[in-house]
Design a protein around this motif. Structure first.
Motif, mmCIF file in Angstrom:
data_model
loop_
_atom_site.group_PDB
_atom_site.id
_atom_site.type_symbol
_atom_site.label_atom_id
_atom_site.label_comp_id
_atom_site.label_asym_id
_atom_site.label_seq_id
_atom_site.Cartn_x
_atom_site.Cartn_y
_atom_site.Cartn_z
ATOM 1 N N ILE A 4 0.846 -1.190 0.000
ATOM 2 C CA ILE A 4 0.000 0.000 0.000
ATOM 3 C C ILE A 4 0.883 1.242 0.000
ATOM 4 C CG2 ILE A 4 -1.639 1.321 1.397
ATOM 5 C CD1 ILE A 4 -2.789 -1.365 2.321
ATOM 6 N N ASN A 5 0.544 2.202 -0.864
ATOM 7 C CA ASN A 5 1.306 3.452 -0.962
ATOM 8 C C ASN A 5 0.322 4.617 -0.912
ATOM 9 O OD1 ASN A 5 3.155 5.444 -1.415
ATOM 10 N ND2 ASN A 5 3.509 4.933 -3.568
ATOM 11 N N THR A 6 0.064 5.115 0.285
ATOM 12 C CA THR A 6 -0.997 6.103 0.484
ATOM 13 C C THR A 6 -0.618 7.066 1.601
ATOM 14 O OG1 THR A 6 -2.639 4.436 -0.130
ATOM 15 C CG2 THR A 6 -3.458 6.365 1.015
ATOM 16 N N ASP A 7 -1.161 8.264 1.545
ATOM 17 C CA ASP A 7 -1.048 9.200 2.662
ATOM 18 C C ASP A 7 -2.167 8.916 3.665
ATOM 19 O OD1 ASP A 7 1.063 10.408 1.423
ATOM 20 O OD2 ASP A 7 -0.100 12.112 0.670
ATOM 21 N N PHE A 8 -1.793 8.885 4.939
ATOM 22 C CA PHE A 8 -2.781 8.657 5.993
ATOM 23 C C PHE A 8 -2.741 9.825 6.981
ATOM 24 C CE2 PHE A 8 -1.787 4.286 4.650
ATOM 25 C CZ PHE A 8 -3.074 3.820 4.405
ATOM 26 N N PRO A 9 -3.910 10.223 7.506
ATOM 27 C CA PRO A 9 -3.925 11.295 8.515
ATOM 28 C C PRO A 9 -3.515 10.769 9.886
ATOM 29 C CG PRO A 9 -6.159 10.589 8.025
ATOM 30 C CD PRO A 9 -5.263 9.838 7.079
ATOM 31 N N VAL A 10 -2.741 11.560 10.576
ATOM 32 C CA VAL A 10 -2.282 11.199 11.924
ATOM 33 C C VAL A 10 -3.461 11.263 12.898
ATOM 34 C CG1 VAL A 10 -0.812 11.963 13.844
ATOM 35 C CG2 VAL A 10 0.057 12.008 11.484
ATOM 36 N N PHE A 39 7.981 -3.891 8.509
ATOM 37 C CA PHE A 39 8.195 -2.454 8.661
ATOM 38 C C PHE A 39 7.483 -1.704 7.549
ATOM 39 C CE2 PHE A 39 11.515 -3.871 5.806
ATOM 40 C CZ PHE A 39 11.700 -2.826 4.916
ATOM 41 N N MET A 40 7.492 -0.373 7.621
ATOM 42 C CA MET A 40 6.948 0.454 6.547
ATOM 43 C C MET A 40 7.911 1.617 6.307
ATOM 44 S SD MET A 40 3.743 2.233 8.567
ATOM 45 C CE MET A 40 3.074 0.706 9.235
ATOM 46 N N ASN A 41 7.969 2.067 5.059
ATOM 47 C CA ASN A 41 8.761 3.253 4.726
ATOM 48 C C ASN A 41 7.848 4.470 4.757
ATOM 49 O OD1 ASN A 41 11.193 2.032 4.499
ATOM 50 N ND2 ASN A 41 11.550 2.540 2.350
ATOM 51 N N ILE A 42 8.302 5.521 5.404
ATOM 52 C CA ILE A 42 7.468 6.699 5.591
ATOM 53 C C ILE A 42 8.162 7.941 5.050
ATOM 54 C CG2 ILE A 42 6.520 8.264 7.350
ATOM 55 C CD1 ILE A 42 5.746 5.839 8.968
ATOM 56 N N ARG A 43 7.384 8.726 4.291
ATOM 57 C CA ARG A 43 7.841 10.056 3.868
ATOM 58 C C ARG A 43 7.105 11.064 4.716
ATOM 59 N NH1 ARG A 43 8.023 12.943 -2.051
ATOM 60 N NH2 ARG A 43 9.527 14.544 -1.440
ATOM 61 N N PRO A 50 13.682 16.376 3.824
ATOM 62 C CA PRO A 50 14.321 15.159 3.317
ATOM 63 C C PRO A 50 13.505 14.527 2.198
ATOM 64 C CG PRO A 50 13.191 14.696 5.384
ATOM 65 C CD PRO A 50 13.047 16.164 5.149
ATOM 66 N N LEU A 51 14.204 14.082 1.149
ATOM 67 C CA LEU A 51 13.535 13.561 -0.048
ATOM 68 C C LEU A 51 13.120 12.105 0.136
ATOM 69 C CD1 LEU A 51 12.721 13.873 -3.011
ATOM 70 C CD2 LEU A 51 15.058 13.195 -3.623
ATOM 71 N N LEU A 52 13.997 11.311 0.721
ATOM 72 C CA LEU A 52 13.783 9.866 0.746
ATOM 73 C C LEU A 52 12.943 9.426 1.942
ATOM 74 C CD1 LEU A 52 17.408 8.743 -0.168
ATOM 75 C CD2 LEU A 52 15.451 9.023 -1.705
#
Length: 262
Positions: A4-10, A39-43, A50-52
């Motif tokens: 899953i690659n999505t923005d989620f609200p805190v 794990f999950m990668n977070i932007r 930071p870009l990555l």
């Protein structure tokens, strides 16, 4: 399984120890897929710096809510610490393999150092659901930096002696094993590489099965950037990737080097 690659609200972002926070967001589909150890990668936002993305262990899943634990160490985690309910985080996951908590053993021995504690509240919950006894050895710089929430049967060791045992978490574990019988143990460890190497040596000396969850900076999380290699003891490939072959490894399968920063 798709990622899953999505923005989620805190939902919440609470300080749980010195410089350490627990950030929660509601993500039903993601929560239903996550297993202990992944794990999950977070932007942290849409800025170029930071870009990555950076990897974060999943510390808890509570129905449809996911939780990560993190310590503020740089620009990205500093931005995360300022997140408020309703702000967005970019999530890519779940990623990586899982701990072998379904295997046959009598006592789960958890060894955590610093923010290496992050994957263990979720693992502890799943172990206790299976009625497996849990023994936790937690190392921290000081008592104020120790995160014990969600853990079980905690034996704390601190560098400065402000709480629990004054010394390393490995010394505390050695002390316990010298004084007590631990039935059919299996070790699960996560933390700085010197601690993981010492855990690897302890497990080998005592003939205890041991899994190590490696921490590594990685850009993609899916094996493309090749930025997180770890040397194998054997196998067709000399190096494994922490992101796709791990982060959980049998302690007998990997080699630590002093210069390696995985």
């Amino acid at each position: 399984m798709s990622v899953i690659n999505t923005d989620f609200p805190v939902l919440s972002n609470d300080c749980v120890a010195d410089e350490t926070y627990a950030l929660c967001f509601r993500a039903p589909e993601l929560a239903s897929r996550i297993l202990p150890g992944q794990f999950m990668n977070i932007r942290v936002d849409d800025a170029m710096d930071p870009l990555l993305r950076r990897p974060y262990s999943i510390s808890g899943v509570h129905e449809d809510v996911c939780e990560i634990l993190y310590t503020v160490v740089g620009k990205g985690t500093g931005i995360l610490a300022r997140k408020r309910p309703g702000d967005l985080v970019g999530v890519f996951g779940p990623l990586g393999n899982t701990f072998g908590y379904e295997k046959d053993f009598g006592t789960a021995v958890i060894v955590a150092g610093g923010i290496g504690v992050a994957p263990f509240p979720y693992l502890t919950r799943e172990l206790l659901k299976r009625e497996i006894p849990v023994l936790t050895f937690l190392g921290a710089r000081s008592a104020s930096r120790a995160v014990t929430r969600g853990l079980a049967n905690v034996h704390l060791a601190t560098d400065d002696g402000s709480g629990g045992f004054h010394g390393t978490v490995i010394a505390r574990m050695e002390e316990h094993f010298s004084a007590h019988v631990v039935e059919n143990p299996r070790i699960f460890a996560c933390g700085p590489n010197p601690m993981l190497k010492a855990t690897q040596d302890f497990a080998a000396a005592h003939g205890i099965p041991c899994e190590l969850s490696l921490e590594s900076e990685m850009a993609c999380g899916i094996g493309i950037c090749q930025g997180c290699p770890i040397e194998r003891t054997e196998g067709e490939r000399k190096y494994a990737l922490v992101c796709t072959d791990g982060p959980c490894f049998d302690s007998r399968d990997i080699i630590f080097h002093e210069h390696h920063h995985a």
